[in-house]
Write an enzyme that holds these catalytic residues in place. Structure first.
Site, short mmCIF file in Angstrom:
data_model
loop_
_atom_site.label_atom_id
_atom_site.label_comp_id
_atom_site.label_asym_id
_atom_site.label_seq_id
_atom_site.Cartn_x
_atom_site.Cartn_y
_atom_site.Cartn_z
N ASP A 81 27.12 39.48 35.18
CA ASP A 81 25.98 39.76 34.36
C ASP A 81 25.74 41.20 34.07
OD1 ASP A 81 25.22 40.47 36.84
OD2 ASP A 81 23.64 39.05 36.98
N HIS A 106 33.89 43.42 40.90
CA HIS A 106 32.49 43.90 41.50
C HIS A 106 31.32 43.47 40.79
CE1 HIS A 106 33.93 46.57 44.68
NE2 HIS A 106 35.13 45.94 44.45
N ASN A 130 30.67 50.01 46.74
CA ASN A 130 30.88 50.70 45.46
C ASN A 130 30.73 52.22 45.35
OD1 ASN A 130 30.87 47.99 44.23
ND2 ASN A 130 28.66 47.78 44.00
N GLY A 183 27.02 36.82 39.85
CA GLY A 183 27.84 36.32 38.56
C GLY A 183 27.88 37.51 37.76
N ARG A 238 38.35 46.66 38.11
CA ARG A 238 37.63 46.63 39.62
C ARG A 238 36.05 46.32 39.08
NH1 ARG A 238 36.57 50.54 44.00
NH2 ARG A 238 36.55 49.22 45.83
N SER A 241 25.32 43.48 36.09
CA SER A 241 24.19 44.04 37.18
C SER A 241 24.82 45.29 37.74
CB SER A 241 23.60 43.12 38.08
OG SER A 241 24.92 42.77 38.84
N HIS A 270 45.83 44.15 43.00
CA HIS A 270 45.99 45.67 43.77
C HIS A 270 47.49 45.85 43.58
CE1 HIS A 270 42.78 44.88 46.98
NE2 HIS A 270 42.14 45.43 45.85
N THR A 271 48.14 45.48 42.44
CA THR A 271 49.39 46.13 41.98
C THR A 271 49.07 47.32 41.20
OG1 THR A 271 51.38 45.56 40.80
CG2 THR A 271 49.62 44.83 39.77
N GLU A 309 23.22 48.37 42.30
CA GLU A 309 24.36 48.18 43.04
C GLU A 309 25.38 49.30 43.18
OE1 GLU A 309 25.84 44.64 41.58
OE2 GLU A 309 24.02 43.68 41.24
N ASP A 339 52.46 43.95 37.69
CA ASP A 339 53.73 43.43 37.83
C ASP A 339 53.54 42.47 39.01
OD1 ASP A 339 54.29 45.15 39.87
OD2 ASP A 339 55.88 46.30 38.54
#
Length: 348
Positions: free
Chosen positions: A100, A92, A120, A98, A88, A102, A219-220, A114, A274
């Site tokens: 990077d 994010h 977040n 991009g 994740r 950040s 999200h598995t 951020e 899966d």
């Protein structure tokens, strides 16, 4: 559950990674249409001379990927949920100006990062794992491996450690000198997004419909707080899985005073990468509203893709890998843009 994996299987994973790294000079694999013949991916959003490429650290830091894998392996063995958290973090990061790094920057007296953005705050985790990886890499090959590349490789390794597929990560990213809390609030899809909103937000960063549905399959793995799926707690006429919704009510409404209550995004195989996520959607067991809208939502085409992935795990894996490589090239900094941070939390 991954915790039941034998030490033999863990050893096999380690050997597999070392074999893949050692094979770099022989046969770079072209995994999707964004790849160039030499295994590079064109730089998105800047100089055409800048590219991501396979095994960018083969000469400058040959053990980089092994070091990253070792830390991810340890983190996931100690906490299987960490696999979803590291995956994740990369997502994010890439959706905000991009890939990077950040997302890793801390606030300072004259800078707002951020981490406190709505998608977040009290949600992202795994920063300490990235810190540990960076610290060892700085000792081994100082000033060489970017924090952005650590995120990309750690995301791949998290999938691998959860019994999912592996792939050759394109590297060569550099780290940003700034971040944008406003962009994080705006650009990261929310848990109550409609299917059309999801399509639009993914298109804004150059990802298509199939990319969106495939990446949603992440999200598995992982868990979500009750506050992120409140709208799923009310059963309605026509709901195809009342028992599932009532189980969420029992979990969340009875414990509404505890904001830390979480539920598995995939209640069947929560720590295994899966295609069960898509099977769950077809039976009305998508946890987040933004999951369940992929079936019967306001974009007709998503249901067919969900069904195809539910029926064919291999097809999901192929499309997920292609989408991860494509996402990983969004807005990357290369060449003389950005920097290689010494500490992922602060600019040099």
């Amino acid at each position: 559950m991954f915790l039941k994996m034998s030490m033999f299987n863990v050893l096999v994973l380690e050997i597999l990674l070392l074999v893949v790294v050692a094979d770099a000079a022989r046969t770079p694999k072209v995994l999707n249409e964004t790849c160039i013949e030499d295994g590079s991916v064109g730089y998105v959003g800047g100089s055409p001379s800048g590219v991501l490429r396979t095994y960018a650290y083969q000469d400058s830091c040959p053990d980089a990927e092994s070091i990253i894998f070792s830390w991810v392996e340890n983190a996931v063995l100690n906490d299987p949920r960490m696999a979803a958290s590291l995956l994740r973090l990369h997502f994010h990061d890439c959706f905000v100006n991009g890939c990077d790094a950040s997302v890793l920057l801390d606030d300072t007296s004259n800078f707002v990062g951020e981490k406190t953005a709505a998608p977040n705050v009290n949600s992202l985790r795994g920063f300490e794992v990235i810190d540990s990886i960076k610290s060892e890499l700085e000792s081994y090959c100082p000033g060489v491996v970017s924090c952005a590349d650590i995120l990309a490789v750690a995301a791949r390794d998290s999938v691998l450690m959860s019994n999912g597929p592996g792939w050759e990560v394109q590297t060569g990213r550099r780290d940003s000198l700034t971040a944008s809390k406003a962009a994080a609030n705006t650009n990261i899809p929310g848990p109550n997004s409609t299917a059309q909103t999801l399509v639009n937000m993914f298109q804004n960063v150059g990802l298509g419909l199939s990319d969106m549905v495939a990446l949603s399959g992440a999200h598995t793995l992982g868990k979500a707080r009750c506050s992120t799926f409140n709208s799923r707690l009310q059963t309605r006429k026509g709901d195809i899985n009342v028992d599932f919704l009532q189980s969420l009510q029992q979990l969340c409404l009875v414990s509404n005073s505890n904001t830390n209550v979480v539920a598995d995004l995939d209640l069947v195989t929560p720590a295994t990468f899966d295609n069960q996520y898509y099977v769950n959607l077809l039976s009305g067991e998508g946890l987040l509203p933004s999951d369940q809208v992929l079936v019967g939502g306001d974009v007709d085409q998503t249901s067919a893709i969900v069904r195809s992935y539910a029926e064919d795990e291999g097809a999901f894996f192929v499309d997920f890998i292609a989408a991860m490589i494509k996402m990983g090239s969004i807005g990357v900094l290369t060449e003389n843009n950005g920097e290689i941070r010494h500490n992922c939390r602060v600019v040099n």
